[in-house]
Design an enzyme around this catalytic site. Structure first.
Site, short mmCIF file in Angstrom:
data_model
loop_
_atom_site.label_atom_id
_atom_site.label_comp_id
_atom_site.label_asym_id
_atom_site.label_seq_id
_atom_site.Cartn_x
_atom_site.Cartn_y
_atom_site.Cartn_z
N ASP A 1 0.84 -1.20 0.00
CA ASP A 1 0.00 0.00 0.00
C ASP A 1 0.88 1.24 0.00
O ASP A 1 2.02 1.22 0.49
CB ASP A 1 -0.95 0.00 1.19
CG ASP A 1 -0.23 -0.03 2.54
OD1 ASP A 1 0.68 -0.87 2.71
OD2 ASP A 1 -0.58 0.79 3.42
N GLU B 1 0.05 -0.90 5.93
CA GLU B 1 1.06 -0.30 6.79
C GLU B 1 0.85 1.19 6.96
O GLU B 1 1.05 1.74 8.05
CB GLU B 1 2.45 -0.58 6.21
CG GLU B 1 3.60 -0.29 7.19
CD GLU B 1 4.08 1.15 7.18
OE1 GLU B 1 4.85 1.51 8.08
OE2 GLU B 1 3.69 1.93 6.27
#
Length: 365
Positions: free
Chosen positions: A88, A151
């Site tokens: 991500d 994250e």
């Protein structure tokens, strides 16, 4: 060591193509939908990465599209070694010279959101393991390259992983800086509540506007020779009765002690969240291995360091931050025109290959 270095050089075109293939997917978190807990584009990035892993000959595991990993080596109860990064990325923002997901290349540098933070480095870890596989390396235990998906916005992916899997025996996250980071600061976020707006303003004038960020007026100032001083930051007025801030605190003081000190000031404290400091003995086996690998490949001083940042090491036991940024490379990851030198990509792949090689042979971790 020379065989590993030479093999990374041989696979460099594959390495760069593999990284570009994943980086071009615009994996900014979006609305959760069926089978895509962090949005469709993040899921696409995970599935494409696992397809790449399979093409390279690795066993793959997809844990309900929250997180996945490639596996190599014998699986047994002794545990495994891991490199964990994330697919991500933060929103692109303004100020880009080119399409933020074009993986634009110029003068030996690749520009794209996620090239440094963190797709480029974690795919480098995959190709580091691929290098060892091609050379016929037989580790003593399983090695995993783990691909997270949340994250940047909450670590829910890693929490899900740990609800299904045991943590590794040792490992690293390529999501910080070199040399190896043996300790991270803790991060405590608190809300200070008041019964009325006037009392809140008085608090701000007394403790925030007329003070530095050491926390001295709040009675929480603390210093550690390895980390430096505690710092308050990320100030935010939530509403007319609530003020929020974060406390970046060194190893040696606890969340509980900090809250108690704030309470001693007569403050109404509500803990929003906390991550304890990460701290390893700088002479621990895995730290020494990472230091040795970094020094062997770069020829630079690999003395372990600390960081004020926060990585997966906050939540994943037994891992430390290790790369990818070299000394002097700062303020790249979340900014427009995020970049990474192709030469650095090759170098970190060599560092990670040598690290995984030595970690996989180590008897006691």
């Amino acid at each position: 060591m020379d065989r590993i270095i030479n093999q990374v050089d041989r696979i460099t075109p594959e390495l760069i193509d593999g990284i570009k293939r994943i980086v071009k997917i615009p994996s900014v978190q979006d609305t959760a939908i069926d089978a895509a807990p962090y949005g469709e584009n993040v899921r696409k990035a995970l599935l494409e990465t696992l397809n790449l892993c399979k093409e390279l000959g690795f066993d793959i595991v997809n844990i309900d599209n929250h997180i996945g990993y490639a596996s190599y080596g014998p699986k047994d109860k002794d545990g495994y070694i891991a490199a964990i990064g994330h697919l991500d990325v933060v929103p692109v923002g303004e100020g880009w010279k080119h399409d933020p997901f074009s993986v634009y290349e110029e003068d030996g540098i690749i520009y794209s959101r996620g090239i440094l933070d963190n797709k480029g480095p974690i795919i480098s870890c995959l190709y580091a393991l691929y290098t060892l596989k091609q050379l016929g390396y037989k580790p003593k235990r399983e090695i995993r390259i783990i691909f997270g998906c949340n994250e940047e916005t909450g670590f829910q992916d890693l929490k899900y992983y740990l609800s299904k899997e045991q943590p590794p025996l040792a490992g690293f996250t390529p999501d910080c800086k070199f040399p190896v980071v043996y300790a991270e600061r803790g991060r405590l976020v608190v809300n200070i509540k008041y019964s009325n707006n006037q009392a809140l303003h008085q608090f701000l004038n007394t403790y925030i506007l007329n003070s530095d960020n050491s926390g001295v007026k709040l009675g929480i100032d603390f210093r550690n020779d390895e980390f430096g001083k505690l710092e308050t930051r990320n100030y935010k007025i939530i509403d007319d009765r609530t003020f929020q801030f974060a406390i970046s605190y060194p190893y040696g003081i606890t969340c509980k002690e900090l809250v108690a000190k704030l309470n001693d000031k007569g403050l109404d404290v509500d803990v929003v969240g906390n991550y304890d400091p990460v701290y390893f003995n700088r002479n621990a086996s895995m730290i020494s291995i990472m230091q040795k690998a970094y020094e062997a490949i770069t020829g630079m001083d690999g003395t372990p360091v600390t960081t004020t940042g926060g990585t997966y090491a906050k939540l994943m036991p037994h891992i430390v931050p290790f790369g990818p940024s070299f000394p002097g490379q700062k303020g790249i990851g979340h900014n427009p025109n995020e970049w990474m030198k192709i030469g650095d990509i090759i170098t970190i792949t060599k560092i990670y290959a040598l690290t995984l090689y030595w970690l996989g042979l180590e008897e006691h971790l």
